[in-house]
Design an enzyme around this catalytic site. Structure first.
Site, PDB file in Angstrom:
ATOM      1  N   TYR A 174       0.839  -1.194   0.000  1.00 40.57           N
ATOM      2  CA  TYR A 174       0.000   0.000   0.000  1.00 40.57           C
ATOM      3  C   TYR A 174       0.877   1.249   0.000  1.00 40.57           C
ATOM      4  O   TYR A 174       1.973   1.253   0.558  1.00 40.57           O
ATOM      5  CB  TYR A 174      -0.883   0.033   1.253  1.00 40.57           C
ATOM      6  N   GLN A 185     -10.101   5.330  -1.821  1.00 35.46           N
ATOM      7  CA  GLN A 185     -10.548   3.944  -1.651  1.00 35.46           C
ATOM      8  C   GLN A 185      -9.335   3.061  -1.370  1.00 35.46           C
ATOM      9  O   GLN A 185      -8.391   3.008  -2.151  1.00 35.46           O
ATOM     10  CB  GLN A 185     -11.306   3.399  -2.861  1.00 35.46           C
ATOM     11  N   LEU A 186      -9.364   2.416  -0.258  1.00 33.01           N
ATOM     12  CA  LEU A 186      -8.268   1.536   0.139  1.00 33.01           C
ATOM     13  C   LEU A 186      -7.986   0.522  -0.973  1.00 33.01           C
ATOM     14  O   LEU A 186      -8.882  -0.185  -1.419  1.00 33.01           O
ATOM     15  CB  LEU A 186      -8.637   0.800   1.430  1.00 33.01           C
ATOM     16  N   HIS A 187      -6.736   0.476  -1.417  1.00 30.68           N
ATOM     17  CA  HIS A 187      -6.393  -0.456  -2.492  1.00 30.68           C
ATOM     18  C   HIS A 187      -4.982  -0.989  -2.303  1.00 30.68           C
ATOM     19  O   HIS A 187      -4.070  -0.279  -1.876  1.00 30.68           O
ATOM     20  CB  HIS A 187      -6.532   0.201  -3.869  1.00 30.68           C
ATOM     21  N   LEU A 188      -4.821  -2.252  -2.644  1.00 30.73           N
ATOM     22  CA  LEU A 188      -3.548  -2.966  -2.556  1.00 30.73           C
ATOM     23  C   LEU A 188      -2.923  -3.038  -3.951  1.00 30.73           C
ATOM     24  O   LEU A 188      -3.572  -3.431  -4.915  1.00 30.73           O
ATOM     25  CB  LEU A 188      -3.789  -4.384  -2.023  1.00 30.73           C
TER      26      LEU A 188
END
Length: 732
Positions: free
Chosen positions: A623, A631-634
């Site tokens: 991350y 928006q939380l994203h990997l």
């Protein structure tokens, strides 16, 4: 500088000898900005001999160290059978002395002196950024000025076997080629090469004297005994390899010897310089297999070059042939000179068009292929050589563009990054072009119809050069857009820094802060109102995935997988969390550990899928500590970083500094602490360093060139705890 050939002759074997590598300690000497590190990188890239670079600027885990550390590392490298570059300024005899004590009696001691003009070194040093030793700007200029009067040129009496002096960039390239082609079991002649000082003036004076002839055309009288001694001593000192002089050789013989030492560039343009200049290397299209009249062909080449040379801006056109005795090169060179065509924009060059950078030091990003009408490998000459050097990827890419080619036409083929010609030679495009055929042994022969033949040949060169102009123009547009985008990003970043000053400091003390400055203790940060419209793309996909089916690769109740719209590597996908209120990693708390593990497992599945397709790749999952998109994203990203979208320092450092948080570390920290501590955004402005060997580079093009061939192992920290995923297994 005298051009010396590598001596590959070995003494007769006694039957007891072993083919052991005689290691070399090569001491580089030069002012800051003279190109010492570049010299090392270039030689190590092409040399069959194992080398180790010892640089005091980075010896201490990427930071400046001591001379003793350099000596220790050098000893270990020699013990491992490697030759060693001592990459320091080494401007005085005292600074060099300890390095000449390294190794045993079989260890040769060489020096390469990059004796470039101080003004050039200052100019380079002042302009560079992200230097390994932080020596740049005004500080660098001051250091160079201080060093100049202290400079002591090395002498053989110090203990060197061989010293090479390079007074300009062309001679530096020659030295790179000498050491780059220097095999493990080869040896080089001892002596001094290329030094230009007062002794050199004596040498030149004597050589001119030797070449004097009387009015009858006969050679001058035999040398006196003193002249013989002086001449032999000079030749011994300078390392000139000539026949032993009993009486002086004729002027013709000396002219032949001097001609043999000339470089292979057939113009006087200084062609080797300017690696970043867009350059088209092209063969004569219709003079070999097509048996076109050389005089007519050379007239057309010069005519079309003269027409286009004013349209290519700072770019260059280079006519290339393999043979030193090439008639077409000679004709074109002379006719171009008569037309006063700018030799910095057009020149002729001897070399293999598929190995111009690696073998001759000439960087050409575009090469032309004298193709057949089928646009397939085969036949002989240039067509077969280019298809072979480029690999199967060129044939595949060509089929996507065209299946046949008419005489006088061309087709531009962007070369895939997987092609050896792209990776090894820096060739980004191949332009296939078909000329007229005057060979009765080939189909569609025009026989002696030179009216039609010349018309087709003019059309072929016009099409070729038009194609090159279009490539140059497109690159200029990309560069301009990148510059504008960088300026906009800089302005936005500056404004954000002013607006949200203290945000990161608050995190370090365990206090979350909303983007409007409101302090929130142990609560989720509501940043939704502060995200700009352009940052909402990922959030919009999660909110309404049905509207974005064209970009969704995979979807479950917890996550959505999409390709990164601007991938920074060959493979780069994003695993998006579908939970509400998780705009970034800063919002994650202990109750989200299960989601983080799910995201990691999905990312791992995609990495393994890509590895099944290409086992040479390696992946990191992680991350950004302060992402630019909501928006939380990997990120699941391959470590080749071979992408046209990776354009600036911020892009690189966001994936190769502590700003990038490995997924396994994030999961553990949230389990242990309950949240993720913010990372300083200053990581984004750090110097550019290779993610494998940690060497520093001044700009993205230089870094990309380096990582395309760097085979150093990944840092040990990445090889632990599953941070790196490869075909050899997680955490290889």
């Amino acid at each position: 500088m005298e051009s010396m050939e590598i001596d590959r002759e070995k003494p007769p074997s006694t039957g007891e000898e072993k083919n052991e590598i005689n290691p070399i300690v090569l001491v580089l000497m030069g002012l800051p900005g003279s190109g010492k590190s570049t010299f090392c990188d270039e030689v190590m890239r092409i040399s069959p001999r194992p080398w180790a670079r010892v640089c005091q600027d980075t010896i201490n885990n990427g930071k400046a160290g001591t001379k003793n550390q350099c000596l220790s590392i050098a000893v270990n490298a020699l013990r491992d059978g490697k030759s060693v570059f001592i990459d320091r300024c080494n401007i005085s005899r005292e600074q060099r002395a300890d390095f000449l004590k390294l190794g045993g009696p079989q260890t040769e001691k060489h020096a390469v002196v990059l004796d470039l003009p101080p003004k050039l070194c200052i100019s380079r040093s002042v302009k560079r950024t992200g230097h390994e030793g932080n020596l740049q700007g005004g500080k660098a200029a001051a250091v160079v000025n201080q060093m100049v009067p202290k400079k002591e040129l090395p002498k053989l009496s110090e203990g060197f076997n061989r010293i090479t002096f390079c007074k300009d960039e062309k001679e530096v390239k020659e030295a790179i080629n000498v050491y780059g082609s220097f095999g493990p079991l080869d040896s080089l002649p001892s002596g001094c090469f290329g030094q230009k000082n007062s002794d050199t003036k004596i040498q030149l004076g004597i050589m001119k004297f030797l070449k004097k002839v009387d009015p009858s055309g006969n050679a001058g009288s035999e040398l006196t005994v003193s002249q013989k001694l002086i001449t032999n001593e000079i030749e011994k000192d300078s390392g000139i390899q000539r026949a032993k002089i009993g009486s002086h050789p004729s002027g013709e013989a000396l002219e032949k010897l001097e001609k043999d030492d000339e470089p292979d560039i057939t113009s006087n343009s200084g062609a080797i310089a300017g690696d970043n200049i867009p350059t088209l290397a092209f063969p004569s299209i219709s003079t070999a297999d097509f048996q076109f009249n050389l005089e007519k062909a050379s007239d057309i080449i010069v005519e079309k070059v003269e027409e286009f040379v004013s349209r290519i801006g700072k770019a260059r056109l280079v006519l290339v042939d393999l043979s030193h005795g090439s008639k077409i090169l000679s004709l074109v060179k002379n006719k171009a000179a008569q037309k006063n065509i700018d030799s910095s924009k057009f020149f002729t060059f001897v070399g293999d068009i598929t190995q111009l950078r690696s073998q001759r030091g000439l960087q050409c990003n575009v090469i032309a292929n004298a193709a057949n009408w089928r646009l397939k490998p085969g036949g002989g000459g240039v067509n077969a050589a280019i298809f072979k050097a480029a690999g199967s990827s060129l044939e595949i890419a060509t089929k996507e563009r065209a299946v046949t080619l008419s005489p006088g036409k061309s087709v531009i083929v962007p070369l895939p990054s997987s092609s050896p010609l792209f990776a090894g030679e820096g060739v980004t495009h191949v332009i296939h072009v078909l000329g007229p055929n005057m060979n009765p042994q080939r189909p569609d022969c025009l026989k002696d119809d030179y009216v039609k033949g010349c018309k087709i040949l003019r059309e072929a060169y016009t099409s070729l050069f038009e194609g090159f102009v279009s490539i140059v123009k497109s690159q200029e547009v990309i560069t301009k857009n990148d510059d504008l985008k960088a300026k906009r990003e800089a302005v936005c970043e500056s404004e954000n820094n002013k607006k949200y000053k203290g945000f990161h400091e608050d995190f370090e003390h365990g206090v979350s802060s909303s983007m409007d400055g409101t302090k929130i203790q142990d609560k989720k940060v509501n940043t939704s109102k502060t995200w700009a419209p352009w940052t909402q793309a990922l959030h919009n996909v999660v909110t309404d995935p049905d509207k974005h089916k064209n970009v969704v690769l995979d979807m479950s109740d917890d996550v959505i997988v999409i390709n990164d719209a601007y991938p920074k590597a060959q493979r780069h996908v994003l695993v998006l969390a579908r939970a509400d209120g998780l705009d970034s990693i800063a919002d994650v708390r202990r109750e989200h550990v299960s989601l983080l593990k799910t995201m990691h497992d999905v990312g791992l599945k995609w990495a393994e899928k890509f590895l099944d397709e290409n086992k040479s790749l390696s992946f990191r999952l992680g991350y950004h500590s302060a992402p630019s998109m909501r928006q939380l994203h990997l990120h699941v990203i391959s470590q080749d970083f071979n992408s046209s979208h990776l354009k600036n320092k911020k892009h690189w450092n966001s994936f190769n500094t502590p700003f990038f948080l490995d997924s396994v570390d994030v999961i553990k920290e949230v389990e242990d602490v309950g949240n993720i501590a913010s990372k300083n955004d200053k990581f984004l402005s750090m110097e550019l360093r290779c993610h494998r060997c940690r060497s520093a580079h001044p700009n993205i093009p230089r870094l990309k060139s380096h990582i395309s061939y760097c085979q150093a192992p990944f840092p040990s920290a990445l090889l632990q705890n599953g941070r790196l995923v490869s075909s050899e297994g997680t955490g290889c």
